[in-house]
Design a protein around this motif. Structure first.
Motif, PDB file in Angstrom:
ATOM      1  N   ILE A 192      56.024  -5.492   8.094  1.00 25.85           N
ATOM      2  CA  ILE A 192      54.764  -6.067   7.648  1.00 25.85           C
ATOM      3  C   ILE A 192      54.434  -5.567   6.246  1.00 25.85           C
ATOM      4  O   ILE A 192      54.425  -4.362   5.980  1.00 25.85           O
ATOM      5  CB  ILE A 192      53.642  -5.715   8.638  1.00 25.85           C
ATOM      6  N   ILE A 196      58.306   0.523   1.624  1.00 26.36           N
ATOM      7  CA  ILE A 196      59.146   0.002   0.550  1.00 26.36           C
ATOM      8  C   ILE A 196      59.001  -1.525   0.522  1.00 26.36           C
ATOM      9  O   ILE A 196      59.016  -2.169   1.574  1.00 26.36           O
ATOM     10  CB  ILE A 196      60.636   0.386   0.750  1.00 26.36           C
ATOM     11  N   LEU A 206      67.066  -1.328   3.022  1.00 29.09           N
ATOM     12  CA  LEU A 206      66.010  -0.362   2.738  1.00 29.09           C
ATOM     13  C   LEU A 206      64.959  -0.289   3.852  1.00 29.09           C
ATOM     14  O   LEU A 206      64.062   0.551   3.804  1.00 29.09           O
ATOM     15  CB  LEU A 206      65.293  -0.738   1.435  1.00 29.09           C
ATOM     16  N   ASN A 259      55.345   3.179  -1.299  1.00 31.41           N
ATOM     17  CA  ASN A 259      55.969   4.293  -2.021  1.00 31.41           C
ATOM     18  C   ASN A 259      56.908   3.778  -3.097  1.00 31.41           C
ATOM     19  O   ASN A 259      56.999   4.341  -4.175  1.00 31.41           O
ATOM     20  CB  ASN A 259      56.770   5.158  -1.044  1.00 31.41           C
ATOM     21  N   LEU A 260      57.623   2.716  -2.742  1.00 32.00           N
ATOM     22  CA  LEU A 260      58.592   2.168  -3.688  1.00 32.00           C
ATOM     23  C   LEU A 260      58.416   0.647  -3.761  1.00 32.00           C
ATOM     24  O   LEU A 260      58.421  -0.029  -2.731  1.00 32.00           O
ATOM     25  CB  LEU A 260      60.026   2.521  -3.221  1.00 32.00           C
ATOM     26  N   ARG A 320      74.601  -5.267  -6.304  1.00 35.08           N
ATOM     27  CA  ARG A 320      75.156  -3.965  -6.662  1.00 35.08           C
ATOM     28  C   ARG A 320      74.321  -2.834  -6.068  1.00 35.08           C
ATOM     29  O   ARG A 320      74.833  -1.849  -5.561  1.00 35.08           O
ATOM     30  CB  ARG A 320      75.171  -3.824  -8.190  1.00 35.08           C
ATOM     31  N   LEU A 321      72.997  -3.015  -6.151  1.00 34.91           N
ATOM     32  CA  LEU A 321      72.080  -2.003  -5.630  1.00 34.91           C
ATOM     33  C   LEU A 321      72.217  -1.907  -4.105  1.00 34.91           C
ATOM     34  O   LEU A 321      72.260  -0.809  -3.533  1.00 34.91           O
ATOM     35  CB  LEU A 321      70.647  -2.385  -6.027  1.00 34.91           C
ATOM     36  N   ALA A 349      75.366  -0.037  -3.365  1.00 31.82           N
ATOM     37  CA  ALA A 349      75.236   1.397  -3.649  1.00 31.82           C
ATOM     38  C   ALA A 349      74.428   2.092  -2.549  1.00 31.82           C
ATOM     39  O   ALA A 349      74.733   3.224  -2.155  1.00 31.82           O
ATOM     40  CB  ALA A 349      74.569   1.601  -4.999  1.00 31.82           C
ATOM     41  N   LEU A 350      73.412   1.418  -2.040  1.00 36.02           N
ATOM     42  CA  LEU A 350      72.586   2.002  -0.976  1.00 36.02           C
ATOM     43  C   LEU A 350      73.388   2.120   0.318  1.00 36.02           C
ATOM     44  O   LEU A 350      73.306   3.133   1.015  1.00 36.02           O
ATOM     45  CB  LEU A 350      71.348   1.149  -0.747  1.00 36.02           C
ATOM     46  N   SER A 407      75.729   5.000  -0.012  1.00 37.38           N
ATOM     47  CA  SER A 407      75.077   6.310   0.028  1.00 37.38           C
ATOM     48  C   SER A 407      74.641   6.644   1.452  1.00 37.38           C
ATOM     49  O   SER A 407      74.480   7.803   1.795  1.00 37.38           O
ATOM     50  CB  SER A 407      73.890   6.349  -0.925  1.00 37.38           C
ATOM     51  N   LYS A 408      74.444   5.612   2.260  1.00 37.72           N
ATOM     52  CA  LYS A 408      74.039   5.845   3.649  1.00 37.72           C
ATOM     53  C   LYS A 408      75.215   6.290   4.501  1.00 37.72           C
ATOM     54  O   LYS A 408      75.076   7.112   5.375  1.00 37.72           O
ATOM     55  CB  LYS A 408      73.460   4.564   4.251  1.00 37.72           C
ATOM     56  N   ALA A 429      74.182   1.047 -10.544  1.00 37.74           N
ATOM     57  CA  ALA A 429      73.271   1.002  -9.421  1.00 37.74           C
ATOM     58  C   ALA A 429      73.235   2.340  -8.681  1.00 37.74           C
ATOM     59  O   ALA A 429      72.204   2.759  -8.169  1.00 37.74           O
ATOM     60  CB  ALA A 429      73.664  -0.123  -8.470  1.00 37.74           C
ATOM     61  N   LYS A 464      66.312   8.831  -4.867  1.00 38.49           N
ATOM     62  CA  LYS A 464      66.418   9.838  -3.806  1.00 38.49           C
ATOM     63  C   LYS A 464      65.919  11.194  -4.270  1.00 38.49           C
ATOM     64  O   LYS A 464      65.085  11.813  -3.630  1.00 38.49           O
ATOM     65  CB  LYS A 464      67.884   9.976  -3.380  1.00 38.49           C
TER      66      LYS A 464
END
Lengths: 322, 249, 379
Positions: A198, A204, A228, A260-261, A312-313, A316-317, A320-321, B235, B243
């Motif tokens: 929601i 985010i 995210l 927050n983001l 790309r983002l 990358a996320l 990183s996860k 990216a 982070k």
């Protein structure tokens, strides 16, 4: 004397914003050197009510009448006013969400309590009682003095944060007669999207603008939001064109949010849009035009085509996860 | 049925906000005043209801609490199609004061439907509609995205977080409306502008009412620090910064 | 003297601005490029009453003054001159003449639908051999007793294809020279009328400009506007007012280009600062703003004279001359300020520059305006 907070529940559950409200009210009670009472309306399990104790609530009044499980602003306002009177509350605090916006003005009239909405922080001073609120749709702040003896505030989301303050909770049923006359609005149908984050609650938000070029191009936005756990949003031209629904429109005439983001993809950053997002903690802007005004309010910026940068983002996320 | 639309007069949404006299007053020099966008949509919906033969709506009145500088805005509402405008001649002190003035008018001049925009884009009180409902002891419905009358049977859609509700209620009631109530505001026609000349714009004296809150000072948000630019190929670097620097992931 | 607009005049200006932003701006580039007639936009313009805003309320018009008309024309022309030229011709050339000189029957039959914007009017004066020199009309309207028989060709007709109602200027008594000319209302679907191909213009490409041919077209006697032989004077009177419309259009083209240039100059940076902070650009903008303001005063003065019932032909010629020259100059500078961006369609100013050129040519070239002005000096 005391301070009272109205803790709204959603199907018997509280949200982070409820705990933020309790944290804020506890700090206010300390400032005023008085005690805090939290009021809950509708059926909420005891374990859930006890969670309020994690943020400093030592006394919870509950009106656990199933008739009150859905919001009826008139009946809720009646209960909030009566509870406030019974504990001789000087200040009544609610969250600045749909229910708070509906109830607080009514309580204000009932108790002749000066009301300030969208309060940003603890009072700037207690005598006179002055609070800071956002005005002109987030373009400025106003310092508002409340002159009446009783005061009622709704506090803006993410203005205070959560403050852990564990204590034992005494739960008390607040008994009162409920005037059935107050239920003149009948809900005949309700639809809720269960699977989507929601927008007004989201920590985010991934938001996209005309830079996406066409409504068929939204997949990268949705994929990024998914990785995210974010809500999706859009700029006004996008909702005006019917590319996305009005409920996603963020800005001065749409929703004002404070996640927050906030990731703004292909949004130029018109003044009306910025007004709706300026209270976000961190803003990321992606735009092909390095002169786009969105970069002047962003914390991080990427100059590039959203159709390249978003995937790309997302990648990358994901990396990183894992 | 009669519809009352509450109108506030606000700076154009593109206005860059400035203050004067030691930041105690809004600096309105060079400001273009407009009908609060949500109020304008409420008026548009009221017009649509009046034009629809399937209900008995036959009068639309707009009301404003404020000084004569708002008369141009009220006349625009008349040009768009309201039948009558009322201005309560008072300096609008706060939402309680404004709502109290409108409630006093309503006591003498009853309406079936009272529409108010979700908030005014100036002081963002977002409270006037609900306060009127309380002063009058009427049902009040917030976050309204549509008002439909089927032979005077009232059906209302309301936005709730992540969804919507369909409600039924009885007149009189107050609806606090938001985006979606009408698609876009109307542009007054030449004929409408001419007709507006002949329509009544009543100015009523204010009643004595307590003022519970007062704006004493304004401040502008702090300027943001410079935006950190990241190469479009990197990216990973952005993820890293979100982070560990911004700490938002 | 009073330089304040009334509340109503400002409301009309705002309505025109909102309309232009909301209805005309989307698609304006494509309509220009592909020369697409703005059917929907003109329909909405009519619904709002702009197409007949100067016509009295009794004849379904807006009953507005000429000052309001200038304000509305400026706002609409800032965005789309192809639309504003249709508005100008309908209002100040066609409706004006029928309202001023028409019979009650003509007004009921022809004026009302045009004032409501349901039908569009066109003004047929120019000919292949008679553009600026309107006295030498080759189109003939021979008096056949119960009707006129019209033959000839009219050129450069705005709304030539879309219009339902023509006002045709034609020669009935060549021996009387310009005193033999008549003005006739002719229905566009009359037998014997054919419309030439769409003119592929440099600017205002979305308006439909055509030549119209008359081959033994029968026009009933009751369609004569004014008295026999009044046609030339009628045309000249109509053009006096038409010039206010075109001057306001030129003003709008200039101020539209100026607003874009000003905004661009505040955003675009070179050598580390916004280009408005370079004197070369700042002074250009200062000149543009000053000349636009002067053009605006010319337009408003002519409009004011007309509203006061005073002679305005001289003032409207000055307004048309000055505003058109300003439009050409300002749009050229606006393109210059935009640099390379100004030369591509996306930034609008190149279109405004092409549109500006036409304002120096139609409804009396700048040279013709100088003739009118200079003759006025010695009268």
């Amino acid at each position: 004397m005391s301070v009272i907070a109205f803790a709204k529940n959603w199907n018997g559950k509280f949200k982070n914003s409820t705990f933020e409200l309790v944290s804020y009210t506890k700090a206010l009670a300390n400032q005023l050197n008085t005690n805090m009472v939290v009021l809950s309306i509708g059926e909420v399990a005891e374990e859930e009510l006890k969670l309020l104790g994690n943020y400093g609530a030592d006394k919870v009044l509950t009106v656990s009448n199933p008739q009150l499980n859905t919001l009826t602003s008139r009946a809720y306002a009646d209960i909030v006013a009566k509870a406030a009177n019974s504990v001789e509350a000087e200040v009544i605090v609610l969250s600045d969400n749909n229910s708070g916006k509906a109830i607080a003005p009514r309580v204000s009239v009932k108790l002749k309590a000066g009301h300030v909405a969208a309060v940003q922080e603890l009072p700037l001073s207690l005598d006179p009682f002055v609070v800071k609120k956002s005005v002109f749709s987030g373009k400025a702040f106003g310092h508002i003095q409340i002159k009446s003896d009783k005061k009622i505030l709704t506090i803006a989301k993410n203005c205070f944060g959560l403050v852990a303050n564990p204590c034992d909770v005494a739960i008390e049923e607040f008994a009162l007669d409920i005037d059935t006359n107050l239920f003149k609005v009948k809900i005949i149908q309700e639809e809720e999207q269960k699977d989507k984050v929601i927008l007004s609650d989201a920590d985010i938000v991934v938001s996209a603008g005309r830079g996406m070029r066409s409504p068929e191009n939204w997949t990268p936005v949705e994929e990024l939001a998914e990785v995210l756990g974010a809500a999706t949003a859009c700029s006004r031209p996008v909702s005006d064109e019917g590319w996305r629904g009005h409920e996603e429109h963020v800005g001065q005439t749409g929703k004002v949010i404070a996640p927050n983001l906030y990731i703004a993809a292909g949004i130029s950053g018109a003044i009306q849009h910025v007004a709706g997002i300026s209270r976000s903690k961190c803003i990321v802007a992606i735009n092909t035009d390095p002169e786009a005004p969105i970069f002047s309010v962003a914390d991080y910026g990427i100059v590039g085509d959203v159709m390249d940068v978003l995937p790309r983002l997302t990648k990358a996320l994901r990396n990183s996860k894992s | 049925m009669k519809i009352l639309v509450c109108i506030s007069n606000v700076p154009d949404t593109t206005t860059k906000v400035k203050f004067k006299e030691g930041d105690s007053l809004f600096d309105d020099s060079g400001v273009q005043w407009i009908i609060n966008p949500w109020d304008e949509l409420a008026l548009t919906r009221a017009m649509e209801l009046k034009e629809d033969a399937g209900n008995s709506v036959n009068e639309i009145c707009v009301i404003h609490v404020g000084g004569a500088s708002a008369d141009a805005t009220l006349r625009k509402a008349l040009a768009i199609g309201a039948d009558k405008a009322v201005r309560i001649d008072a300096c609008p002190a706060d939402a309680y004061h404004v709502a109290g003035q409108i409630a006093e008018y309503l006591k003498e001049n009853p309406f079936d439907i009272i529409l108010s925009g979700i908030e005014s884009s100036d002081y963002n009180g977002s409270s006037v509609g609900a306060m009127i409902a309380e002063f009058m002891d009427y049902p009040g419905i917030s976050s309204v995205t549509s008002v439909n009358l089927d032979d005077d049977d009232i059906q209302i859609n309301r936005a709730i977080p992540g969804g919507k509700q369909v409600l039924k209620t009885e007149a009189p009631f107050v609806a606090v409306v938001q985006k979606g109530i009408a698609t876009e505001p109307r542009i007054p026609s030449m004929r409408g502008i001419m007709m507006a000349r002949k329509k009544p714009l009543e100015v009523k004296p204010a009643v004595e009412l307590e003022v519970l809150t007062e704006s004493i000072k304004f401040e502008l948000p702090q300027e943001k620090g410079a935006c950190k630019m990241i190469d479009s190929e990197s990216a990973e670097q952005l993820v890293e910064l979100l982070k560990n620097e911004a700490k938002v992931l | 003297m009073n330089f304040e607009f009334t509340e109503e005049q400002l409301m009309i200006r705002d309505a025109a601005r909102d309309f232009a932003q909301r209805e005309l701006l989307p698609g304006v580039i494509e309509r220009d490029e592909k020369a697409i007639y703005p059917t929907e936009q003109v329909k909405k313009l009519g619904e709002l009453g702009f197409l007949g805003m100067l016509v009295g309320l009794d004849y379904d018009g807006g009953g507005m003054d000429t000052i309001s008309y200038v304000l509305a024309m400026e706002e609409i022309s800032k965005i789309d001159s192809s639309v504003s030229v249709i508005m100008s011709v309908n209002n100040s050339l066609v409706c004006w003449g029928v309202e001023k000189y028409g019979t009650e029957e003509q007004k009921q039959k022809y004026l009302k639908p045009m004032a409501r914007g349901e039908k569009i009017g066109a003004f047929l004066l120019s000919e292949p051999e008679a553009g600026s020199d309107a006295t030498s009309q080759r189109t003939t309207a021979v008096d056949m007793g119960d009707h006129y028989l019209v033959n000839g060709t009219k050129n450069w007709i705005t709304s030539g294809k879309t219009a339902s109602t023509y006002i045709v200027i034609a020669q009935t008594n060549p021996e009387l020279k310009h005193r033999g000319i008549n003005a006739l209302i002719v229905e566009a679907d009359s037998e014997g009328i054919s419309v030439g191909p769409h003119e592929n213009k440099m600017g205002m490409r979305a308006s439909d400009t055509h030549s119209v041919m008359f081959n033994n077209v029968k026009v009933p006697k009751e369609n004569l506007l004014g008295e026999e032989g009044f046609g030339f004077k009628f045309a000249m009177k109509s053009l006096e007012g038409g010039r206010i419309g075109i001057a306001s259009q030129a003003l709008g083209i200039a101020s539209g280009a100026y607003e874009l240039a000003l905004k661009y100059a505040q955003e675009r940076k070179t050598f580390g600062k916004e280009i408005i902070n370079h004197q070369a650009i700042a002074f250009k903008l200062a000149d543009m703003a000053t000349e636009i303001e002067a053009a605006r005063f010319f337009c408003l003065k002519a409009a004011w004279l007309k509203d006061q019932g005073k002679p305005y032909g001289h003032a409207s010629a000055m307004a048309k001359l000055y505003a058109a020259e300003t439009a050409m100059k300002v749009t050229t500078e606006a393109v210059q300020i935009h640099g390379g961006y100004g030369y591509v369609k996306e930034y609008h100013v190149e279109r405004l520059m092409r549109d500006a050129k036409l304002t120096q040519i139609y409804e009396g070239t700048s040279e013709i305006q100088k003739i009118v002005i200079s003759r006025g000096l010695v009268d």
